[in-house]
Scaffold this motif. Structure first.
Motif, mmCIF file in Angstrom:
data_model
loop_
_atom_site.group_PDB
_atom_site.id
_atom_site.type_symbol
_atom_site.label_atom_id
_atom_site.label_comp_id
_atom_site.label_asym_id
_atom_site.label_seq_id
_atom_site.Cartn_x
_atom_site.Cartn_y
_atom_site.Cartn_z
ATOM 1 N N SER A 179 1.663 1.624 -7.277
ATOM 2 C CA SER A 179 0.435 1.985 -6.566
ATOM 3 C C SER A 179 -0.149 0.784 -5.826
ATOM 4 C CB SER A 179 -0.581 2.526 -7.553
ATOM 5 O OG SER A 179 -0.808 1.541 -8.548
ATOM 6 N N ASN A 180 0.191 -0.404 -6.277
ATOM 7 C CA ASN A 180 -0.398 -1.586 -5.653
ATOM 8 C C ASN A 180 0.521 -2.149 -4.553
ATOM 9 O OD1 ASN A 180 -0.802 -4.564 -5.330
ATOM 10 N ND2 ASN A 180 -2.546 -4.085 -6.636
ATOM 11 N N PRO A 181 0.018 -2.277 -3.321
ATOM 12 C CA PRO A 181 0.880 -2.711 -2.209
ATOM 13 C C PRO A 181 1.489 -4.095 -2.424
ATOM 14 C CG PRO A 181 -1.427 -2.697 -1.542
ATOM 15 C CD PRO A 181 -1.360 -2.002 -2.867
ATOM 16 N N MET A 182 0.745 -4.974 -3.119
ATOM 17 C CA MET A 182 1.271 -6.316 -3.332
ATOM 18 C C MET A 182 2.508 -6.275 -4.235
ATOM 19 S SD MET A 182 -1.497 -7.791 -1.952
ATOM 20 C CE MET A 182 -2.927 -7.797 -3.005
ATOM 21 N N VAL A 183 2.445 -5.386 -5.221
ATOM 22 C CA VAL A 183 3.590 -5.244 -6.124
ATOM 23 C C VAL A 183 4.783 -4.702 -5.346
ATOM 24 C CG1 VAL A 183 4.423 -4.138 -8.221
ATOM 25 C CG2 VAL A 183 2.036 -4.847 -8.061
ATOM 26 N N VAL A 184 4.513 -3.718 -4.490
ATOM 27 C CA VAL A 184 5.589 -3.140 -3.680
ATOM 28 C C VAL A 184 6.250 -4.236 -2.847
ATOM 29 C CG1 VAL A 184 6.155 -1.485 -1.872
ATOM 30 C CG2 VAL A 184 4.419 -0.924 -3.569
ATOM 31 N N ARG B 13 2.394 -7.694 -12.806
ATOM 32 C CA ARG B 13 3.582 -6.967 -12.355
ATOM 33 C C ARG B 13 4.210 -7.638 -11.140
ATOM 34 N NH1 ARG B 13 0.407 -2.338 -13.024
ATOM 35 N NH2 ARG B 13 0.342 -1.854 -10.805
ATOM 36 N N LYS B 14 3.359 -8.035 -10.219
ATOM 37 C CA LYS B 14 3.937 -8.598 -8.993
ATOM 38 C C LYS B 14 4.587 -9.948 -9.279
ATOM 39 C CE LYS B 14 0.699 -11.444 -6.539
ATOM 40 N NZ LYS B 14 0.089 -11.865 -5.383
ATOM 41 N N THR B 15 4.037 -10.696 -10.212
ATOM 42 C CA THR B 15 4.670 -11.955 -10.593
ATOM 43 C C THR B 15 5.996 -11.693 -11.290
ATOM 44 O OG1 THR B 15 2.425 -12.696 -11.008
ATOM 45 C CG2 THR B 15 4.184 -14.169 -11.658
ATOM 46 N N ALA B 16 5.997 -10.663 -12.138
ATOM 47 C CA ALA B 16 7.218 -10.339 -12.882
ATOM 48 C C ALA B 16 8.330 -9.896 -11.932
ATOM 49 C CB ALA B 16 6.932 -9.254 -13.906
ATOM 50 N N ALA B 17 7.945 -9.192 -10.856
ATOM 51 C CA ALA B 17 8.959 -8.730 -9.896
ATOM 52 C C ALA B 17 9.735 -9.920 -9.344
ATOM 53 C CB ALA B 17 8.302 -7.943 -8.770
ATOM 54 N N VAL B 18 9.008 -10.960 -8.970
ATOM 55 C CA VAL B 18 9.683 -12.148 -8.438
ATOM 56 C C VAL B 18 10.538 -12.791 -9.517
ATOM 57 C CG1 VAL B 18 9.313 -14.418 -7.443
ATOM 58 C CG2 VAL B 18 7.856 -12.527 -6.760
ATOM 59 N N LEU C 195 5.956 2.086 4.329
ATOM 60 C CA LEU C 195 5.045 2.070 5.475
ATOM 61 C C LEU C 195 3.589 2.098 5.013
ATOM 62 C CD1 LEU C 195 6.983 4.406 7.884
ATOM 63 C CD2 LEU C 195 6.394 2.033 8.312
ATOM 64 N N THR C 196 3.329 2.802 3.915
ATOM 65 C CA THR C 196 1.971 2.821 3.396
ATOM 66 C C THR C 196 1.592 1.441 2.875
ATOM 67 O OG1 THR C 196 2.492 5.034 2.699
ATOM 68 C CG2 THR C 196 0.422 4.123 1.900
ATOM 69 N N ALA C 197 2.496 0.839 2.123
ATOM 70 C CA ALA C 197 2.201 -0.482 1.568
ATOM 71 C C ALA C 197 2.048 -1.513 2.677
ATOM 72 C CB ALA C 197 3.316 -0.903 0.618
ATOM 73 N N LEU C 198 2.767 -1.296 3.775
ATOM 74 C CA LEU C 198 2.763 -2.251 4.889
ATOM 75 C C LEU C 198 1.351 -2.534 5.382
ATOM 76 C CD1 LEU C 198 4.457 -3.811 6.981
ATOM 77 C CD2 LEU C 198 4.560 -1.741 8.323
#
Lengths: 418, 965
Positions: B189-194, B155-160, B225-228
């Protein structure tokens, strides 16, 4: 975001380029070369340059320029930090960061760059994660790979990237479990002619080498944590715990890492371990000068000062130095105008002294500037700020690790004005 | 081939260290051919080695694109390393071989379904990097799946990847709804994805300043702020930068965000630290100053900033540029940290210069002794630039800290005694400034300065010295000799020195008229007859005329008491500073310019400003507040309306920063206009003698409004330029209202002004009728505008060339530009004007039709129109009715076109014509309208959408005015 990267050697040759978006022509570097030309010394090239269509942000590391090209508004610190991270990674992988080392490992370098940045966004910059995906070269592996056709790219998903502790890889196993910490303090100081301290501060760093199996959870506490009011931590350190209890609590990355750095400002009293008595003078007539330097111990907390070295950047007009050192050796490099006096251990009973005459170029006016002295030194088993680790505990695993803390004090930018 | 094999054997035999440099050894002819053979080999190992060789050639810039099909053939493999290598190659060359690249598509699509998430991620990542239009179509489906993949790494790769795709084909991304998916990922739910979703959205938003992509509300802020706390350092930077764009609702929310951001100040990554500083500096504005937390926060900011200075020099440099802004905004943060800015001799020069600048900003009575000792030390360094700046810094200290002035002067004298040429010259330049600040206090040093007259070879130092001699001519016995000695080589001097010499000799003449008559005539003839520099000639004529007609007036003008200068001159202008504080950590903060001034590709002006603290008045006006919330709506830049007189008189010299430097001609004009409000130019120039020639020209000059009453030679150069704008024949078309009386004669001691505005051939004009209803002749007209909503400013001087005799009327046309200073007015189109003549200064205000600001290129592309129309939320739509209009839709459209309201499309539904129209204001605001015309019905309905809702009613007014006239 970061668009392209060029690696440039000290001769101004581009020996590697990598583009994360569309390809940008090398000619963009001409603006950089222009600035490089103007700056005379490579250290003085401004790190952020504006060109008609791009921004060039560069760092100078190990006689190489890492030059990145960006096209949109990006925090420059972000880019500079990243470039240093790239250089650190090369250092970590290849044991050096020179042109030859990089050219020797160009494919791995390329794979690394691809893994570190995606479309200009940093992807994996933690050394642990990278090493899981791209194995560092070593002699044995390259021979084995050559024979068996094996690969140096990991086949598995780097688990660390997904967990809440991205810096640690899973399933670490060691037969000898050990954790070593090096507390290193560097004194940055400016001392004026008369021996008064103009400014003095301490840059401290705690480097760790942790080889522990499983998922150890460590805590480190200090005898005198009050000293530490200006700190920066590795992401693994739990900040809340530090705020409330002044205890470092963390799950360490595997291997070598910097646990924390701290800064003790000039508002605190910083001990200066040595004093320097010097006189350097140039005479109008006879085109010569005299130099006399003596070094003695000041606040050494009863420890021995080692690796003492004095470097003087002489004015251009000084042709040669004819000196006698009561201890150690001196060299004078005519081309760089650097006088280096390597003293070694400081003996409080017999203070080292360097004196003699300087021969000057005739027919030029006396140098206007006063050369500054740069002092290097080392004191083992002492953190000059007085910082001491009181306890180191491990939770989460049952084995008994071997633990050790070492202290050392060094001179950072320690300058004596004349 | 053979060589390669040999080497391989050798390596095996001796087990020597294998390195990649071997890939460079095959440089002989037919290399490509050999590689081709190897790539098609059956042996896996050989294939891989061959691909490695290809990659190695590629990295050094060799063209290996000819191998494209062969390399792509190696793609279908289960060997991850080989796959990665082929992908690397593909990314580099797909662009040049688009047809071949299609061959790779199938493998990508297949890989996106692979059970191994690493492969899925790799495939979607690589596909996004292939910048070929044909491929992007195939990418959509796999990308959609990957955005919803169960594995966060994918997911995080797809976001980019969405950002990549947007860069290649923005329309496609919008049509496919990827932006919404991306927005959903902010709640992942995953901070890296956020973090990656935020990064991707920020990048997309940058190319779409008007789109409301980052819809920040308390809920999303909370998620960020949570993901931070949990994402990587780079992710933290993206999130912090995004947070900085948010405007908290009140001080409590502001405080709670600050509390959650402060831990980032202890991060090892300096970029994280600086982004956190930005958020804190911005949100701090909203905290009441008496709050305990406010003080705590101030204390917390100092240590991380100091720590940044122990990092690598490149990081230090960026940090110092930002600290420079921070100490100007909040000097209290670092006031005790002076010592960390002391210069080490081996700092790079760019760090030294920045440290020096900050030292002066922090200098105060408490630490001045220390600072001076340091500066004196620096003045003996090797680097010439640095030494010069250090000497100059001593002068700035003297001006800033009054108590230290005496000590500074004696330090400077010591430095002059060193006789080092450039030190002496710098010292003289700054001593001149000290004289300006403390007149009649340190004149005793003049003798020492005069001793060094001969060694001065730089224009700035020479000009400074000449100024001193002229200013204190009565105390220097041989002033005439000194100045005469300069006169010998008059034509070889730079303009700056020539102008200064001219003024100095006139001063001398006014002080000691008996002995210097010859000298003054000599210089006047040199300046007026033998020079072809218009500045010099103008000034020469002015003096000449002044001296010959009215020596008393000349004395008043030339020897007028000069206002004191202050340290303010080198501070950044407050509104710019506020904007820069919002951009801490960015390129703008390094260049100390607003991003709009230099960042390429920042479409539209995207100003930011600090949130107002509670006491500021603008929260009362609802439309300013709403404009401020939409940070990208240009009118939000406009500072709140201030006191008219104050602003008219408080002229600043800073050129309008939003649009880059104005053309030199208009800057010359500004100078003229400024003088009309009294106060010699000297006051405006501060101590800055060394500016552009135009600025130098103002030094000690008489009012520049004079040329207006002059005959040909004087008003030559510049005025001719303006004539061009004024005298062009006007093609009809644009509607312009009849003149109305703006300034009744009663209020202006007999001067009556009526006027109107028009736009002709793309030039905004103010057409005025001036009538003299008084008994005496009026001369010396000049005009100036107060700051206004659209930055309207005169583009040339007021062309009243002949004196206006009683009962005479003249028509004047004043061309305007929109590069003047901007301030929001109420009503929006209000313009406050000051007109001066020989009698007095008069103020009046008038309102201009907004249609005058519609520019000629206001025709929007249809598609853009559609997208923008959809994009603007419906609640900013306004509807008006125009009654009693009997035009057909075509006639209306033609009429509107004359005023730059363009009809883009026309649709007829049920006998009703719908006209879609667009117009663009000079400051880049687009206004979109839909006009409904029913045949036979005299009532038109106009629906109007614009991001800056305030302009709606004025646009409507324009419609009405244009259609009915």
């Amino acid at each position: 975001m970061i668009h392209s990267l060029f690696l440039i050697n000290h001769l101004g040759d581009i020996f590697l380029e990598k583009h994360w978006k569309s390809v940008i022509s090398r000619s963009v570097c001409d603006y950089f070369f222009e600035a490089r030309e103007k700056a005379v010394d490579p250290e003085n090239v401004p790190p952020v340059l504006q060109t008609p269509h791009h921004y060039l942000i560069s760092i100078y590391r190990g006689k190489l320029f890492f030059l990145s090209v960006i096209q949109t508004e990006v925090p420059p610190l972000f880019v500079i930090e990243f470039l240093h991270r790239v250089a650190d990674t090369f250092q970590d992988y290849f044991g050096g960061c020179s042109e030859s080392v990089i050219s020797d490992n160009v494919v791995i370098v390329y794979e690394l760059l691809e893994e570190m940045l995606d479309n200009g966004f940093p992807l994996a910059t933690e050394s642990n994660v990278l090493k899981e995906m791209i194995r560092p070269p070593n002699i044995l592996r390259s021979v084995v790979n050559t024979l068996t056709g094996g690969s140096n790219v990991g086949e598995t998903l780097p688990q660390g990237q997904l967990s809440n502790i991205p810096w640690r890889r899973a399933g670490v196993k060691y037969t000898n479990n050990e954790a070593y910490f090096d507390v290193t303090e560097e004194i940055d100081a400016i001392v004026d002619k008369s021996g008064t301290t103009v400014s003095a501060e301490i840059q401290g760093v705690i480097e760790a080498c942790v080889k522990l199996s499983g998922m150890p959870d460590l805590t480190m506490s200090f005898m005198n944590p009050r000293l530490l009011d200006d700190v920066s931590f590795h992401p693994c350190v739990r900040f809340r715990r530090w705020e409330s209890e002044r205890i470092l609590s963390f799950i360490p990355p595997d291997g070598n890492f910097t646990l924390m750095t701290y800064h003790i400002s000039s508002q605190n009293l910083v001990a200066i371990p040595v004093y320097v008595k010097q006189s350097i003078s140039f005479f109008e007539a006879g085109s010569c000068g005299r130099l006399d330097i003596t070094i003695g111990p000041k606040q050494t907390m009863g420890k021995t000062v080692e690796d003492l070295k004095v470097t003087v950047h002489m004015p251009k007009a000084v042709l040669n130095a004819n000196l006698t050192a009561s201890q150690g050796n001196y060299t004078y490099d005519f081309t760089t105008k650097l006088l280096v006096w390597d003293i070694g251990k400081l003996n409080p009973q017999k203070l080292p002294n360097l004196r003699g005459s300087l021969s000057m170029q005739t027919g030029v006016p006396n140098p206007e500037e006063n050369p500054s002295l740069n002092i290097d030194l080392k004191i083992q088993q002492l953190a000059i700020s007085g910082l001491k680790v009181s306890r180191l505990d491990m939770y989460g695993e049952t084995y008994k690790p071997f633990k050790g803390v070492k202290y050392v004090t060094k001179a950072g930018k320690f300058q004596v004005r004349t | 081939m053979q060589e390669w094999a040999n080497q391989l054997c050798e390596n095996r035999q001796f087990g020597s260290k294998m390195t990649d440099s071997k890939y460079f050894t095959t440089t002989k002819k037919g290399e490509i051919f050999e590689l081709k053979a190897e790539l098609n080999s059956d042996k896996k190992e050989k294939k891989k080695e061959a691909v490695k060789k290809v990659i190695a050639s590629m990295t050094v810039g060799k063209d290996v694109s000819a191998l494209f099909p062969d390399v792509v053939n190696c793609m279908q493999t289960d060997n991850l390393e080989l796959k990665k290598l082929v992908y690397l190659y593909l990314m580099n060359y797909a662009k040049s071989q688009p047809d071949m690249a299609i061959m790779a598509v199938n493998t990508f699509v297949k890989d996106c379904e692979d059970p191994n998430p690493l492969i899925r991620a790799l495939a979607v990542r690589t596909m996004g990097c292939i910048r070929v239009d044909k491929i992007t179509e195939y990418l959509c489906e796999p990308l959609r799946k990957c955005l919803k993949d169960e594995d966060p790494y994918v997911r995080k790769t797809a976001a980019v990847c969405v950002a990549k795709l947007h860069d290649i084909n923005a329309q496609l991304v919008e049509d496919q709804g990827f932006l919404d998916t991306l927005k959903d990922l902010i709640s992942d739910s995953n901070p890296m994805v956020v973090a990656n979703a935020v990064a991707a959205l920020s990048e997309i938003a940058e190319s779409h300043p008007n789109s409301n992509l980052m819809d920040l509300n308390p809920q999303t802020i909370n998620k960020l702020l949570t993901a931070l706390n949990e994402c990587t350092e780079w992710g933290q930077i993206f999130i912090l930068d995004c947070l900085a764009n948010y405007t908290p609702r009140d001080d409590r929310e502001s405080q709670s965000i600050c509390e959650r951001v402060t831990p980032r100040l202890s991060h090892a990554n300096s970029a994280v630290v600086l982004s956190a500083v930005k958020v804190l500096m911005k949100f701090m504005e909203m905290l009441p100053k008496d709050l305990d937390y406010y003080g705590t926060l101030l204390k917390k900011l100092a240590p991380p900033l100091v720590t940044l200075l122990s990092a690598e020099p490149e990081l230090q440099y960026v940090a110092l540029r930002n600290i420079n802004l921070i100490v100007q905004r909040r000097p209290e943060i670092l006031k005790h940290e002076m010592k960390v800015f002391f210069v080490k001799y081996n700092d790079p020069i760019y760090v030294k210069l920045e440290k020096l600048d900050i030292m002066i900003r922090l200098a105060s009575q408490a630490n001045i002794a220390q600072v001076l000792a340091e500066l004196k030390e620096y003045a003996t360094e090797v680097d010439v630039d640095f030494v010069r700046k250090a000497v100059r810094a001593i002068g700035r200290c003297a001006i800033k800290v009054e108590q230290s002035a005496e000590r500074c002067v004696s330090t400077l004298l010591d430095l002059i005694q060193t006789k080092v040429n450039y030190v002496v010259q710098e010292a003289i330049v700054v001593i001149k400034d000290i004289f300006r600040k403390y007149p009649n206090k340190y004149e005793s040093v003049i003798a020492t300065l005069c001793e060094n007259l001969d060694s001065l070879d730089e224009p700035e130092a020479r000009a400074a010295m000449i100024w001193i001699v002229g200013e204190y001519a009565e105390r220097i016995d041989n002033a005439d000799e000194l100045l005469e000695s300069f006169l010998e080589g008059f034509h070889d001097e730079s303009t700056q020195v020539q102008l200064q010499l001219l003024t100095a000799i006139v001063k001398l003449f006014l002080k000691k008229p008996t002995e210097t008559q010859e000298l003054v005539q000599q210089v006047l003839s040199l300046a007026t007859q033998d020079s072809d520099n218009p500045d010099l000639r103008d000034r020469g004529y002015i003096y000449w005329r002044l001296l010959s007609t009215d020596p008393v007036a000349a004395k008043e003008v030339v020897l007028a008491e000069k206002p004191l200068i202050s340290e303010e001159t080198d501070l950044i202008e407050p509104t710019l500073l506020e904007e820069l504080i919002c951009h801490i950590g960015t390129l703008a903060s390094v260049y100390h310019k607003p991003p709009s001034a230099f960042v390429e590709g920042s479409r539209g002006v995207q100003h930011k400003r600090l949130p107002g603290s509670t006491e500021s008045g603008e929260s009362e006006s609802p439309d300013t507040a709403s404009a401020a919330a939409v940070s990208d709506a240009p009118p939000a830049v406009i500072p709140s309306q201030g006191d008219l007189l104050g602003d008219l008189l408080n002229l600043d010299l800073t050129p309008p920063t939003t649009t880059g430097p104005p053309p030199p001609a208009s800057s010359g004009m500004q100078m003229g206009a400024m003088d009309l409000l009294g106060g010699g130019l000297d006051s405006l120039l501060g101590g800055d003698l060394g500016g552009s020639p135009a600025i130098g020209a103002g030094f000690g000059a008489p009012p520049a409004a004079m040329p207006a009453s002059f005959s040909a030679p004087v008003s030559g150069g510049l005025d001719d330029l303006f004539d061009l704008g004024g005298g062009v024949g006007m093609p009809m078309g644009a509607y312009s209202a009849p003149k109305t009386v703006w300034l009744p004669a009663l209020k202006a001691k007999g001067l009556e002004i009526s006027g109107t505005f028009a736009r002709r051939s793309g030039v905004i004009q103010m057409e005025m009728t001036l009538t003299n209803k008084a008994m005496s002749v009026m001369t010396d007209f000049a005009i100036q505008f107060n700051r206004n909503s659209f930055g309207l400013a005169p583009a040339g001087p007021l062309q009243v060339l002949t004196p206006l005799s009683p009962n005479q009327t003249i028509e004047v046309t004043l061309p305007l530009n929109t590069v003047g200073p901007v301030m929001k007015m109420e009503p929006l189109n209000n313009l406050q004007v000051a007109v001066k003549n020989n009698i007095d200064v008069f103020y009046f205000s008038c309102q201009y039709p907004i249609s005058m600001l519609f520019v000629e290129d206001g025709k929007m592309e249809r598609q853009v129109f559609l997208a923008t129309w959809k994009d603007i939320p419906n609640d900013s739509e306004a509807q008006f009715q125009i009654k009693d209009c009997h035009l057909s839709s075509d006639a209306a459209s033609n009429k509107l076109q004359g005023s730059n309201i363009f009809t883009i499309a026309k649709r007829t539904v049920d006998g009703q014509d719908m006209l879609y129209q667009s117009m663009k204001l000079t400051n880049g605001i687009w206004v979109l309208t839909e006009m409904r015309v029913q045949a036979g019905n005299p009532v038109y309905t106009v629906s109007l959408k614009c991001r800056a809702a305030e302009v709606s009613q004025w646009v409507f007014q324009s419609y009405e005015a244009v259609l009915k006239n």
